[in-house]
Design a protein around this motif. Structure first.
Motif, PDB file in Angstrom:
ATOM      1  N   PHE A  35      -8.623  -6.833  -8.454  1.00  0.00           N
ATOM      2  CA  PHE A  35      -8.125  -5.480  -8.931  1.00  0.00           C
ATOM      3  C   PHE A  35      -9.073  -4.485  -8.553  1.00  0.00           C
ATOM      4  O   PHE A  35      -8.776  -3.216  -8.322  1.00  0.00           O
ATOM      5  CB  PHE A  35      -8.083  -5.610 -10.614  1.00  0.00           C
ATOM      6  N   ILE A  36     -10.351  -4.636  -8.889  1.00  0.00           N
ATOM      7  CA  ILE A  36     -11.369  -3.654  -8.796  1.00  0.00           C
ATOM      8  C   ILE A  36     -11.570  -3.089  -7.266  1.00  0.00           C
ATOM      9  O   ILE A  36     -11.389  -1.982  -6.975  1.00  0.00           O
ATOM     10  CB  ILE A  36     -12.938  -4.091  -8.941  1.00  0.00           C
ATOM     11  N   LYS A  37     -11.351  -3.819  -6.318  1.00  0.00           N
ATOM     12  CA  LYS A  37     -11.338  -3.578  -4.871  1.00  0.00           C
ATOM     13  C   LYS A  37     -10.146  -2.993  -4.218  1.00  0.00           C
ATOM     14  O   LYS A  37      -9.712  -2.134  -3.559  1.00  0.00           O
ATOM     15  CB  LYS A  37     -11.756  -4.634  -4.076  1.00  0.00           C
ATOM     16  N   SER A  38      -8.837  -3.405  -5.012  1.00  0.00           N
ATOM     17  CA  SER A  38      -7.577  -3.051  -4.561  1.00  0.00           C
ATOM     18  C   SER A  38      -7.325  -1.545  -5.022  1.00  0.00           C
ATOM     19  O   SER A  38      -6.461  -0.844  -4.234  1.00  0.00           O
ATOM     20  CB  SER A  38      -6.421  -3.806  -5.396  1.00  0.00           C
ATOM     21  N   VAL A  39      -7.740  -1.071  -6.146  1.00  0.00           N
ATOM     22  CA  VAL A  39      -7.531   0.538  -6.648  1.00  0.00           C
ATOM     23  C   VAL A  39      -7.781   1.374  -5.434  1.00  0.00           C
ATOM     24  O   VAL A  39      -6.737   2.239  -4.975  1.00  0.00           O
ATOM     25  CB  VAL A  39      -7.988   0.505  -7.883  1.00  0.00           C
ATOM     26  N   PRO A  40      -9.016   1.374  -5.031  1.00  0.00           N
ATOM     27  CA  PRO A  40      -9.554   2.268  -4.004  1.00  0.00           C
ATOM     28  C   PRO A  40      -8.617   2.101  -2.651  1.00  0.00           C
ATOM     29  O   PRO A  40      -8.226   3.043  -2.143  1.00  0.00           O
ATOM     30  CB  PRO A  40     -10.775   2.242  -3.838  1.00  0.00           C
ATOM     31  N   LEU A  41      -8.318   0.702  -2.352  1.00  0.00           N
ATOM     32  CA  LEU A  41      -7.569   0.532  -0.978  1.00  0.00           C
ATOM     33  C   LEU A  41      -6.063   1.273  -1.189  1.00  0.00           C
ATOM     34  O   LEU A  41      -5.673   1.767  -0.252  1.00  0.00           O
ATOM     35  CB  LEU A  41      -7.477  -0.810  -0.858  1.00  0.00           C
ATOM     36  N   LEU A  42      -5.505   0.985  -2.477  1.00  0.00           N
ATOM     37  CA  LEU A  42      -4.200   1.708  -2.508  1.00  0.00           C
ATOM     38  C   LEU A  42      -4.268   3.038  -2.439  1.00  0.00           C
ATOM     39  O   LEU A  42      -3.357   3.951  -2.040  1.00  0.00           O
ATOM     40  CB  LEU A  42      -3.702   1.165  -4.007  1.00  0.00           C
ATOM     41  N   PHE A  43      -5.228   3.917  -3.231  1.00  0.00           N
ATOM     42  CA  PHE A  43      -5.500   5.067  -3.055  1.00  0.00           C
ATOM     43  C   PHE A  43      -5.496   5.541  -1.586  1.00  0.00           C
ATOM     44  O   PHE A  43      -4.964   6.712  -1.335  1.00  0.00           O
ATOM     45  CB  PHE A  43      -6.669   5.746  -3.965  1.00  0.00           C
ATOM     46  N   PHE A  44      -6.361   4.820  -0.978  1.00  0.00           N
ATOM     47  CA  PHE A  44      -6.431   5.179   0.599  1.00  0.00           C
ATOM     48  C   PHE A  44      -5.077   5.128   1.025  1.00  0.00           C
ATOM     49  O   PHE A  44      -4.610   6.049   1.929  1.00  0.00           O
ATOM     50  CB  PHE A  44      -7.329   4.236   1.286  1.00  0.00           C
ATOM     51  N   GLY A  45      -4.434   3.998   0.998  1.00  0.00           N
ATOM     52  CA  GLY A  45      -2.904   3.878   1.635  1.00  0.00           C
ATOM     53  C   GLY A  45      -2.057   5.056   1.156  1.00  0.00           C
ATOM     54  O   GLY A  45      -1.367   5.394   1.842  1.00  0.00           O
ATOM     55  N   ILE A  46      -1.962   5.235  -0.169  1.00  0.00           N
ATOM     56  CA  ILE A  46      -0.970   6.567  -0.533  1.00  0.00           C
ATOM     57  C   ILE A  46      -1.561   7.758   0.032  1.00  0.00           C
ATOM     58  O   ILE A  46      -0.564   8.370   0.532  1.00  0.00           O
ATOM     59  CB  ILE A  46      -0.888   6.445  -2.011  1.00  0.00           C
ATOM     60  N   SER A  47      -2.770   7.888   0.278  1.00  0.00           N
ATOM     61  CA  SER A  47      -3.112   9.189   0.703  1.00  0.00           C
ATOM     62  C   SER A  47      -2.542   9.360   2.215  1.00  0.00           C
ATOM     63  O   SER A  47      -2.345  10.298   2.677  1.00  0.00           O
ATOM     64  CB  SER A  47      -4.825   9.250   0.607  1.00  0.00           C
ATOM     65  N   ILE A  48      -2.718   8.184   3.019  1.00  0.00           N
ATOM     66  CA  ILE A  48      -2.117   8.292   4.336  1.00  0.00           C
ATOM     67  C   ILE A  48      -0.703   8.798   4.283  1.00  0.00           C
ATOM     68  O   ILE A  48      -0.362   9.524   4.954  1.00  0.00           O
ATOM     69  CB  ILE A  48      -2.698   7.085   4.992  1.00  0.00           C
TER      70      ILE A  48
END
Length: 386
Positions: free
Chosen positions: A306-319
């Motif tokens: 969960f902790i690592k996935s939140v910034p990863l999904l934020f990155f993906g959505i931003s793209i």
């Protein structure tokens, strides 16, 4: 065979190749460019991702996908499924082209040949469309001979031969059918009673009208992410690698993002006349793309936590948001859009190698919100932003 008939057959085959094979590659140029850049970038930057790789190990790491393909049955079955979807996509493209009024002359000229000759034509067309798969099959067979794996490479060659043969047979049957094609919309009976928030309308449209495009996109996205996670698990603790996986997932949705823009311009342009805050509309867009990558999000949460996935999904959505709001800056056509996405992919890839994932995400999201907020009404009213 008389020389005249042979010449006519060659002319017919040339027409089919230009209409279908060349047209297929032209329509799916973005997909091929994405795959080419992904593999080439991996070959050139593998040592940057893991500086501990010795020079004599670089070739082995570059061949790791091919070796896994011929030595691991699970990977073989997984890639075989992707190839099957690709073959279905080729048949669907040919069917759609056969229904065009401009191609109806084929029903008179092509069907005048004996069925065996027609089948040869379609085998040639399908072999041209499936040429990347055939080339990779031959490469895998040679790789199997080098590393002493024989059963799976032979099975791969047999499988690709069956794909070409069955695809050609499908095209033969369809080309000899009447112009009328039955369309079934059973999905509509399910979705009509359901509540449909504004941000979800495009998803319903995709599932009802663009089912194959959705399946191909999701198959590509999940395949790329699973393949990277399985084959490069040695790098899974490297934050740069996790952001690269999400980058591949986001860019693989470029086709759906392009169609979402077209859908909104065609069917939802009236929303600009409704009293809805632009911030709310922007959040609707974020929700749409969050739902669009929900399967990949589940996979990312399972693998990275969960902790690592939140910034990863934020990155993906931003793209994805940035790829969508590009249309507010310039109403690009399909070809120009692919070039822009290609350029963004290369830039993001290089930045991620320097571990700038969160910086890229913040910049992307900020630019996307700025483009949306300032330019959303510009196209409708021909106004200059203040």
């Amino acid at each position: 065979m008389p020389a005249t008939n042979l010449k006519i057959m060659m002319s017919s085959a040339n027409v089919l190749l230009k209409l279908f094979a060349r047209g297929f590659y032209k329509e799916h140029a973005g997909l091929f460019i994405f795959l080419f850049v992904t593999f080439v970038s991996y070959f050139f930057f593998i040592q940057i991702l893991n500086p501990h790789i010795e020079p004599d190990e670089i070739i082995l790491y570059n061949l790791i996908l091919g070796i896994a393909f011929i030595s691991t049955p699970i990977v073989t079955l997984f890639i075989a499924g992707i190839w099957f979807v690709y073959a279905v996509k080729s048949c669907t493209y040919i069917m759609s082209q056969l229904l065009l009024d401009s191609n109806q002359f084929l029903r008179c000229s092509l069907t005048a040949w004996p069925k065996i000759n027609q089948y040869k034509f379609w085998v040639l067309v399908q072999a041209a469309i499936l040429a990347p798969l055939i080339a990779y099959s031959v490469f895998s067979f040679i790789l199997g001979l080098i590393f002493h794996h024989y059963i799976i490479p032979i099975a791969i060659l047999t499988y690709i031969s069956l794909l070409v043969g069955l695809s050609a047979l499908t095209c033969l049957v369809v080309s000899n059918r009447s112009h009328e094609v039955l369309q079934f919309h059973m999905f509509r009976k399910v979705i009509i009673p359901l509540s449909k928030p504004q941000f979800s309308l495009f998803l319903y449209y995709v599932l009802d009208e663009m089912g194959l495009t959705f399946i191909v996109t999701k198959t590509l996205s999940l395949s790329v992410s699973v393949a990277m996670l399985m084959l490069l698990d040695n790098f899974i603790t490297d934050s740069r690698f996790s952001f690269l996986v999400v980058l591949a997932v986001s860019v693989s949705h470029a086709v759906l993002i392009f169609h979402s823009h077209a859908f909104e311009e065609k069917y939802l342009s009236i929303i600009r006349n409704l009293p809805i805050l632009r911030v709310k509309l922007f959040l609707y867009m974020v929700l749409l793309y969050m739902l669009m990558i929900l399967p990949e999000a589940v996979l990312i949460f399972v693998v990275f936590g969960f902790i690592k996935s939140v910034p990863l999904l934020f990155f993906g959505i931003s793209i994805m948001i940035l790829m969508r709001t590009i249309f507010f800056v310039h109403d690009t056509s399909g070809g120009n859009y692919i070039r822009v996405i290609f350029g963004l992919f290369v830039i993001f890839f290089i930045l991620l190698l320097f571990d700038l994932g969160m910086f890229v995400a913040i910049v992307n999201f900020s630019l996307a919100f700025l483009f949306f907020y300032r330019l959303y009404y510009v196209k409708e009213f021909k106004l200059k932003p203040r």
